[in-house]
Structures are given as C-alpha cells and as structure tokens.
Motif scaffolding. Structure first.
Motif, PDB file in Angstrom:
ATOM      1  N   PRO A  79       0.879  -1.346  -0.170  1.00 10.52           N
ATOM      2  CA  PRO A  79      -0.109  -0.151   0.207  1.00 10.52           C
ATOM      3  C   PRO A  79       0.771   1.448  -0.198  1.00 10.52           C
ATOM      4  N   ILE A  80       2.272   1.408   0.364  1.00 10.15           N
ATOM      5  CA  ILE A  80       2.716   2.416   0.479  1.00 10.15           C
ATOM      6  C   ILE A  80       3.818   2.889  -0.427  1.00 10.15           C
ATOM      7  N   SER A 134      -2.224   3.760  -1.643  1.00 13.15           N
ATOM      8  CA  SER A 134      -3.065   4.571  -0.565  1.00 13.15           C
ATOM      9  C   SER A 134      -2.486   5.151   0.570  1.00 13.15           C
ATOM     10  N   TRP A 135      -1.253   4.883   0.867  1.00 11.02           N
ATOM     11  CA  TRP A 135      -0.727   5.420   1.988  1.00 11.02           C
ATOM     12  C   TRP A 135       0.546   6.241   1.323  1.00 11.02           C
ATOM     13  N   TRP A 187       4.538   7.761   2.844  1.00 11.60           N
ATOM     14  CA  TRP A 187       5.415   7.882   3.862  1.00 11.60           C
ATOM     15  C   TRP A 187       6.593   8.755   3.523  1.00 11.60           C
ATOM     16  N   LEU A 233      -0.712   0.252   9.875  1.00 14.00           N
ATOM     17  CA  LEU A 233      -1.725   0.391   8.606  1.00 14.00           C
ATOM     18  C   LEU A 233      -3.194  -0.307   8.983  1.00 14.00           C
ATOM     19  N   GLU A 254      -7.750   5.117  11.317  1.00 14.66           N
ATOM     20  CA  GLU A 254      -6.960   6.084  10.477  1.00 14.66           C
ATOM     21  C   GLU A 254      -6.208   7.003  11.444  1.00 14.66           C
ATOM     22  N   ALA A 271      -2.275   9.677  11.287  1.00 11.31           N
ATOM     23  CA  ALA A 271      -1.166   9.813  10.994  1.00 11.31           C
ATOM     24  C   ALA A 271       0.105   9.646  11.824  1.00 11.31           C
ATOM     25  N   LEU A 280       4.136   9.009   8.062  1.00  7.07           N
ATOM     26  CA  LEU A 280       3.220   7.975   7.404  1.00  7.07           C
ATOM     27  C   LEU A 280       1.650   8.264   7.411  1.00  7.07           C
ATOM     28  N   LEU A 281       1.023   8.240   6.461  1.00  2.83           N
ATOM     29  CA  LEU A 281      -0.554   8.753   6.731  1.00  2.83           C
ATOM     30  C   LEU A 281      -1.179   8.241   5.461  1.00  2.83           C
ATOM     31  N   PRO A 282      -2.400   7.943   5.594  1.00  2.04           N
ATOM     32  CA  PRO A 282      -3.418   7.497   4.503  1.00  2.04           C
ATOM     33  C   PRO A 282      -3.592   8.870   3.507  1.00  2.04           C
ATOM     34  N   ARG A 283      -3.550   8.513   1.991  1.00  4.76           N
ATOM     35  CA  ARG A 283      -3.854   9.486   1.204  1.00  4.76           C
ATOM     36  C   ARG A 283      -4.952  10.372   1.334  1.00  4.76           C
TER      37      ARG A 283
END
Length: 232
Positions: A7-8, A81-82, A84, A104, A108, A110, A148-151
């Motif tokens: 995912p990253i 989708s993530w 970093w 992950l 949700e 950050a 590190l965070l989801p889009r």
C-alpha cells in the motif's frame, strides 16, 4: 486468494545525498510486502544522487530544490493508498516493519517515528527526549521523523504545501483538526552532521529561531535561505 498489493508510496526528498541515500533505500527494499514504490525527488544535486537512486530501483524525479517542493512533486506522481514522507539521510532502525504493518491496520491516523540522532554526545539524547515530548504532548513531529499517513487524510488536510522550508510544521498543524498524530513503535535515525557542524546548542537555538520566525509570518523562502546558508 489474490494477494493485496503493497500500500505505501515512499517519497524521499534528496539533494547531494549520494553517500547516505543507498542505506535508506536498502532498508526499504527489505519490505516488498509494504512498499509499493519508492520515489526519490532530486533537488538539483551536484553529486551522484540520481544515479545511486536509480541503481537501487527507485523511481527518480527532478524538482527545484526545497523539501516541500520536492515532496509535493513526489506525492503528485505517486499512486499508493498510503504515503511515507522521508528525508534522504534517514535510516530505519530494527522493528520498523512490524511497527508500520501494525499502523496500517489501526483506525485512520498519521504516524511519526521516534527520532534518533547519529552521534554519542549526551546532549543529543536530551534533544531526542525533547523531540519525543514535543511530538507527544504538543502534537508537533517534524519532517526528519518521517510522516506516514493515508492519502485521504492528507487530502482532507489540504495536501502538502510546496514550501522550500517549514512544509513539515505547516502540514502537521493542518493535520491536527483531523487526526491525532501517533508514534510508530520504531526509531528513525538521522544523520548528525548539521548538529556536529554548528554545535548541538547552536543548532537547537537556530531551529527554534526559525520556527519562531515562521510563526511571526516570515516567508518560507527567506527562512530557507537562512537555514541552508547555515548548513553550508
């Protein structure tokens, strides 16, 4: 059963980091189940940064120099989708893979890493303690701790501003209304060359003055000229 794609998207801002970048890229290559792509955004390096990044299998992009400019460009070209966001002189210490995998799977948020500064001086341990306190209680981790965070979370916060400096402080302040910033249970080790060059006390004081100037409205361009002039 079809395997889930990693995912990253890792986005690394780099400038003249050929001696240090390969170690970070090797760290990331150890987790193909997590890392979909590594984008190294080069800010007009005069050394072999672009070449060593390409040899390590990273996707290499070009940008005007400035961390925010470089990171924003890399984010716009990424697909994971993530996200970093890392500096090129970082190293991922033992335990980072399970720590990231755990993050992950949680609700949700950050995430930032605990900071470790390369060097044995006891004052550096005090700096690390102060960073940990600031990050936890004031919710102000900075870019050298990675983010590190989801889009979708980044999008709701308005994305990363293409600033030449202070892009990290700007972003975490805009994330605060949307999420709590949480520590990964792993450390990220950064190069200590600036601390050695300027002195630990002088570096901490210079960084504090830059943050104070930013809060008072000094343009990021002026602060970048001050910061990189001191670094040189």
């Amino acid at each position: 059963m079809a395997l889930r794609p990693p995912p990253i998207s890792v986005v690394i801002a780099a400038r003249n980091e050929a001696p240090r970048l390969p170690a970070l890229l090797a760290d990331l290559a150890a987790a193909p189940e997590l890392i979909a792509e590594v984008l190294v955004v080069d800010g007009a390096s005069g050394d072999a940064t672009r070449r060593v990044a390409a040899l390590a299998g990273a996707r290499v992009l070009g940008s005007a120099p400035g961390r925010g400019l470089q990171l924003a460009h890399g984010i716009s070209c990424s697909s994971g989708s993530w996200l970093w966001l890392l500096h090129a002189d970082a190293r991922l210490e033992a335990g980072w893979r399970p720590a990231v995998a755990t993050a992950l799977g949680l609700p949700e948020a950050a995430w930032y890493s605990h900071l470790a500064i390369d060097g044995s001086h006891p004052a550096l341990r005090l700096v690390e303690w102060a960073v940990a306190w600031r990050s936890r209680w004031r919710q102000l981790p900075y870019g050298d701790q990675g983010l590190l965070l989801p889009r979708p979370l980044l999008d709701r916060a308005g994305g990363l501003a293409p600033l030449p400096l202070m892009e990290d402080l700007d972003l975490v302040q805009r994330l605060q209304p949307h999420t709590r910033l949480r520590p990964l249970q792993a450390r990220l080790r950064v190069d200590g060359r600036r601390w050695r060059a300027l002195g630990i006390g002088q570096t901490a004081l210079a960084n504090a003055r830059l943050r104070r100037a930013w809060r008072r409205g000094v343009p990021a361009e002026a602060l970048a000229a001050r910061y990189y002039g001191a670094a040189d």
